[in-house]
Enzyme design. Structure first.
Site, mmCIF file in Angstrom:
data_model
loop_
_atom_site.group_PDB
_atom_site.id
_atom_site.type_symbol
_atom_site.label_atom_id
_atom_site.label_comp_id
_atom_site.label_asym_id
_atom_site.label_seq_id
_atom_site.Cartn_x
_atom_site.Cartn_y
_atom_site.Cartn_z
ATOM 1 N N ARG A 148 5.697 -7.208 10.639
ATOM 2 C CA ARG A 148 5.736 -5.753 10.532
ATOM 3 C C ARG A 148 6.529 -5.212 11.718
ATOM 4 O O ARG A 148 6.726 -5.894 12.728
ATOM 5 C CB ARG A 148 4.334 -5.157 10.551
ATOM 6 C CG ARG A 148 3.418 -5.629 9.420
ATOM 7 C CD ARG A 148 2.046 -4.974 9.555
ATOM 8 N NE ARG A 148 1.138 -5.340 8.477
ATOM 9 C CZ ARG A 148 0.241 -6.319 8.544
ATOM 10 N NH1 ARG A 148 0.133 -7.042 9.668
ATOM 11 N NH2 ARG A 148 -0.560 -6.589 7.529
ATOM 12 N N LYS A 172 -2.546 -5.474 12.216
ATOM 13 C CA LYS A 172 -3.367 -4.287 11.976
ATOM 14 C C LYS A 172 -4.796 -4.523 12.439
ATOM 15 O O LYS A 172 -5.351 -5.603 12.242
ATOM 16 C CB LYS A 172 -3.360 -3.932 10.481
ATOM 17 C CG LYS A 172 -2.034 -3.362 9.991
ATOM 18 C CD LYS A 172 -2.152 -2.923 8.547
ATOM 19 C CE LYS A 172 -0.882 -2.244 8.072
ATOM 20 N NZ LYS A 172 -1.000 -1.771 6.668
ATOM 21 N N HIS A 244 10.863 -3.197 7.096
ATOM 22 C CA HIS A 244 9.872 -3.801 6.213
ATOM 23 C C HIS A 244 10.521 -4.569 5.065
ATOM 24 O O HIS A 244 9.901 -5.461 4.482
ATOM 25 C CB HIS A 244 8.944 -2.713 5.660
ATOM 26 C CG HIS A 244 7.514 -3.133 5.598
ATOM 27 N ND1 HIS A 244 6.760 -3.392 6.722
ATOM 28 C CD2 HIS A 244 6.688 -3.347 4.546
ATOM 29 C CE1 HIS A 244 5.539 -3.731 6.367
ATOM 30 N NE2 HIS A 244 5.463 -3.729 5.048
ATOM 31 N N ARG A 247 10.521 -8.153 5.750
ATOM 32 C CA ARG A 247 9.201 -8.750 5.528
ATOM 33 C C ARG A 247 8.996 -9.052 4.041
ATOM 34 O O ARG A 247 8.511 -10.128 3.676
ATOM 35 C CB ARG A 247 8.131 -7.786 6.046
ATOM 36 C CG ARG A 247 6.676 -8.223 5.834
ATOM 37 C CD ARG A 247 5.777 -7.250 6.591
ATOM 38 N NE ARG A 247 4.385 -7.276 6.176
ATOM 39 C CZ ARG A 247 3.461 -8.093 6.672
ATOM 40 N NH1 ARG A 247 3.809 -8.978 7.605
ATOM 41 N NH2 ARG A 247 2.214 -8.048 6.258
ATOM 42 N N HIS A 270 -2.277 -10.498 5.467
ATOM 43 C CA HIS A 270 -2.952 -9.625 4.508
ATOM 44 C C HIS A 270 -4.439 -9.963 4.474
ATOM 45 O O HIS A 270 -4.817 -11.131 4.339
ATOM 46 C CB HIS A 270 -2.376 -9.803 3.100
ATOM 47 C CG HIS A 270 -1.025 -9.189 2.942
ATOM 48 N ND1 HIS A 270 -0.154 -9.555 1.926
ATOM 49 C CD2 HIS A 270 -0.383 -8.229 3.652
ATOM 50 C CE1 HIS A 270 0.949 -8.845 2.023
ATOM 51 N NE2 HIS A 270 0.837 -8.038 3.057
ATOM 52 N N TYR A 279 3.953 -9.682 -4.826
ATOM 53 C CA TYR A 279 5.192 -10.462 -4.855
ATOM 54 C C TYR A 279 5.305 -11.323 -6.104
ATOM 55 O O TYR A 279 6.408 -11.750 -6.456
ATOM 56 C CB TYR A 279 5.282 -11.328 -3.592
ATOM 57 C CG TYR A 279 5.371 -10.484 -2.352
ATOM 58 C CD1 TYR A 279 6.540 -9.806 -2.017
ATOM 59 C CD2 TYR A 279 4.266 -10.321 -1.517
ATOM 60 C CE1 TYR A 279 6.606 -9.001 -0.898
ATOM 61 C CE2 TYR A 279 4.329 -9.518 -0.397
ATOM 62 C CZ TYR A 279 5.499 -8.860 -0.090
ATOM 63 O OH TYR A 279 5.567 -8.051 1.016
#
Length: 298
Positions: A148, A172, A244, A247, A270, A279
């Site tokens: 990120r 995150k 992004h 990524r 994630h 994806y």
């Protein structure tokens, strides 16, 4: 308490209890501040404890005329989180958005770049400039590790474990993970460190930050967006991209080349594999090929 007091308490809750990043907390807060602005403009003097479903619906209707369904859904979600917090803290007994439906939106598939486009963007970087080696190393790291924006600009030298083939990423909610890093990416980072970074006047507090601006401080998110935008223009890329996008390309190319979804989830950081599953929708033809190649009933 007024709105500001409740918002500050909510921000503390998001930071301490939920461990969210500054950027995520700012996004949550923005939705509440937008509601406050609506109340002020319409001279509606009411606290978050007393605000009614009718008033919130007026705000949602007002917003629906200004933003698309996706943005409207995000705002409603942010407000629901705030009022659920007030219920959790016993400030309210119900939510004024309990009956509010979120607009139906389709799942937006992320844009990706081909390997050729990525190579073209890296090839047009002016390596004779002061920032050239840095920019090449950053793009190689974005694509090579699937980071990120915030993870890239905050990457530290002490997070590099090249002998083991990993880098440590703080993602995150300050959650840490180890991501594999290839030899090519390692090579360009070392070139940048040894030929450019070591000769910068590094400012106090940024000694361990890997990627620095010309003043010896950590890069901003906006600067990284600008660098990538200019490179896209330089190769006449006919699509709007951002950091992004690298990524997304990282994950898509791994999937196309046979990587399993669980491994991609771990590398991307994630929390739920449902997020990673987006994806799968990018290349269904490739999945058919995998099925025909690897399934025992092929």
């Amino acid at each position: 308490m007024n709105w500001n007091s409740y918002i500050k308490n909510y921000q503390s809750y998001l930071k301490i209890e939920r461990g969210l990043s500054k950027n995520t907390i700012a996004n949550y807060t923005f939705d509440i501040e937008r509601l406050c602005q609506f109340l002020n403009e319409n001279e509606i003097g009411i606290s978050p404890i007393k605000i009614t479903e009718e008033t919130v619906q007026q705000f949602v209707y007002h917003v629906s005329k200004e933003v698309n369904a996706r943005s409207q859904a995000r705002i409603i979600s942010g407000l629901k989180s705030f009022f659920n917090y007030l219920i959790f803290e016993d400030y309210r007994t119900d939510s004024p958005l309990s009956l509010t439906e979120t607009p139906k939106i389709g799942r937006k598939l992320p844009d990706t770049l081909s390997l050729i486009d990525i190579d073209r963007m890296i090839a047009v970087i002016d390596l004779s400039s002061n920032e050239g080696e840095r920019n090449r190393a950053m793009l190689e790291t974005l694509y090579g590790c699937g980071l990120r924006v915030s993870e890239l600009i905050s990457l530290k030298i002490s997070d590099l474990f090249f002998d083991e083939g990993f880098i440590k990423i703080t993602g995150k909610g300050n959650k840490q993970r180890f991501v594999p890093i290839g030899n090519t990416t390692q090579k360009y980072i070392e070139i940048y460190k040894n030929t450019k970074r070591n000769f910068l006047n590094i400012q106090k507090g940024h000694e361990d930050t890997l990627f620095l601006n010309r003043r010896g401080k950590m890069l901003t998110r906006a600067m990284l967006f600008t660098i990538i935008k200019n490179l896209a223009i330089a190769i006449d890329l006919n699509k709007v991209i951002s950091p992004h996008t690298f990524r997304h390309s990282f994950a898509t190319h791994l999937l196309e080349n046979g990587a399993d979804l669980r491994s991609i989830q771990l590398m991307l950081g994630h929390e739920s594999i449902t997020t990673t599953e987006i994806y799968v929708h990018l290349n269904r033809k490739h999945l058919v090929e995998i099925m025909n190649t690897f399934h025992p009933r092929r």
